[in-house]
Scaffold this motif. Structure first.
Motif, PDB file in Angstrom:
ATOM      1  N   UNK A  47      50.056  28.555  36.930  1.00 22.46           N
ATOM      2  CA  UNK A  47      49.329  29.389  37.898  1.00 22.46           C
ATOM      3  C   UNK A  47      47.814  29.213  37.815  1.00 22.46           C
ATOM      4  N   UNK A  48      47.229  29.247  36.627  1.00 21.28           N
ATOM      5  CA  UNK A  48      45.770  29.154  36.543  1.00 21.28           C
ATOM      6  C   UNK A  48      45.262  27.788  36.962  1.00 21.28           C
ATOM      7  N   UNK A  49      46.032  26.730  36.704  1.00 18.70           N
ATOM      8  CA  UNK A  49      45.604  25.389  37.108  1.00 18.70           C
ATOM      9  C   UNK A  49      45.627  25.254  38.625  1.00 18.70           C
ATOM     10  N   UNK A  50      46.658  25.784  39.258  1.00 20.26           N
ATOM     11  CA  UNK A  50      46.738  25.731  40.718  1.00 20.26           C
ATOM     12  C   UNK A  50      45.673  26.619  41.346  1.00 20.26           C
ATOM     13  N   UNK A  64      37.803  30.879  33.121  1.00 21.05           N
ATOM     14  CA  UNK A  64      36.921  31.586  32.198  1.00 21.05           C
ATOM     15  C   UNK A  64      37.159  31.120  30.771  1.00 21.05           C
ATOM     16  N   UNK A  65      36.165  31.016  29.970  1.00 22.42           N
ATOM     17  CA  UNK A  65      34.777  31.390  30.209  1.00 22.42           C
ATOM     18  C   UNK A  65      33.902  30.252  30.726  1.00 22.42           C
ATOM     19  N   UNK A  66      34.473  29.071  30.942  1.00 16.50           N
ATOM     20  CA  UNK A  66      33.658  27.896  31.283  1.00 16.50           C
ATOM     21  C   UNK A  66      32.983  27.959  32.653  1.00 16.50           C
ATOM     22  N   UNK A  67      33.471  28.775  33.574  1.00 21.65           N
ATOM     23  CA  UNK A  67      32.907  28.812  34.932  1.00 21.65           C
ATOM     24  C   UNK A  67      32.168  30.113  35.247  1.00 21.65           C
ATOM     25  N   UNK A  68      31.639  30.758  34.213  1.00 22.25           N
ATOM     26  CA  UNK A  68      30.943  32.040  34.415  1.00 22.25           C
ATOM     27  C   UNK A  68      29.783  31.898  35.394  1.00 22.25           C
ATOM     28  N   UNK A  87      45.174  36.828  32.302  1.00 25.15           N
ATOM     29  CA  UNK A  87      45.189  36.075  31.067  1.00 25.15           C
ATOM     30  C   UNK A  87      46.004  34.799  31.262  1.00 25.15           C
ATOM     31  N   UNK A  88      45.587  33.697  30.668  1.00 27.61           N
ATOM     32  CA  UNK A  88      46.307  32.427  30.814  1.00 27.61           C
ATOM     33  C   UNK A  88      47.680  32.444  30.154  1.00 27.61           C
ATOM     34  N   UNK A 106      40.059  33.679  27.285  1.00 34.14           N
ATOM     35  CA  UNK A 106      40.716  32.627  28.061  1.00 34.14           C
ATOM     36  C   UNK A 106      41.486  33.272  29.205  1.00 34.14           C
ATOM     37  N   UNK A 107      40.936  33.189  30.407  1.00 26.78           N
ATOM     38  CA  UNK A 107      41.571  33.786  31.572  1.00 26.78           C
ATOM     39  C   UNK A 107      41.125  33.025  32.807  1.00 26.78           C
TER      40      UNK A 107
END
Length: 196
Positions: A47-50, A64-68, A87-88, A106-107
């Motif tokens: 789901x999170x990848x799509x 998150x958190x890489x795209x804050x 949450x992932x 990680x979300x």
């Protein structure tokens, strides 16, 4: 004579590419085994990848958190939006304004669709069963006899982001088609299927 399923999967996140290294998931005796998922398919089945794939028909989402920074920029351009944070590990979901989101774990955070399509006042989802039997050439079969519809146990309006039963469909706690007032007769007495 053994095949180890381990591979890199390209997963699109925002404007760049991220490589995710998957751990070995199985040892297969190639001469007598069948593989039940294709290497790299996580791009469309997780789901999170799509959600973060930047497809135009999926509400905008951020890893998150890489795209804050990207989330904050997009939020400035779209003030007043609510966001879904999940949450992932498929645990926990919440709908909140940007200031109330947890930006440390990680979300993924996705733009909330504030005017969803409802049946009898309830949010719903549905599943279609498919089988992919070949990647090259691509061969996909859809099971045409049935689909799976599920409905929230509470009506959506008035909306309350703190009452997740109004917008989260919980597997075995979901309402079924034969319980929905406008569909009950069609499904039960007339014995139509979900597909019909």
């Amino acid at each position: 004579d053994h095949l180890y399923l381990q591979h890199d999967s390209p997963i699109s996140v925002g404007r760049g590419e991220k490589r995710v290294k998957e751990r070995p998931i199985a040892v297969i005796h190639a001469e007598r085994s069948t593989i039940n998922h294709w290497p790299g398919s996580g791009c469309i089945t997780v789901k999170w990848a799509l959600a973060t794939s930047d497809l135009h028909f999926i509400p905008k989402a951020f890893d998150m958190p890489s795209s804050i920074d990207s989330l904050k920029e997009y939020s400035k351009e779209n003030p007043g939006k609510l966001w879904v944070q999940k949450n992932k590990n498929h645990r926990g979901i919440g709908i909140r304004p940007l200031a109330q989101l947890d930006m440390t774990g990680e979300s993924f955070v996705q733009e909330y669709v504030d005017k969803p399509l409802l049946i009898d006042g309830r949010r719903f989802d549905f599943g279609v069963y498919i089988a992919v039997t070949s990647i090259n050439p691509l061969r996909v079969y859809m099971y045409e006899e049935e689909t799976n519809f599920r409905y929230c146990i509470k009506v959506y309006h008035p909306f309350d982001p703190d009452d997740v039963d109004k917008y989260v469909i919980r597997g075995d706690g979901a309402m079924q088609t034969w319980e929905m007032p406008s569909l009950k007769e069609t499904y039960s007495r007339l014995q139509y299927s979900h597909k019909e």
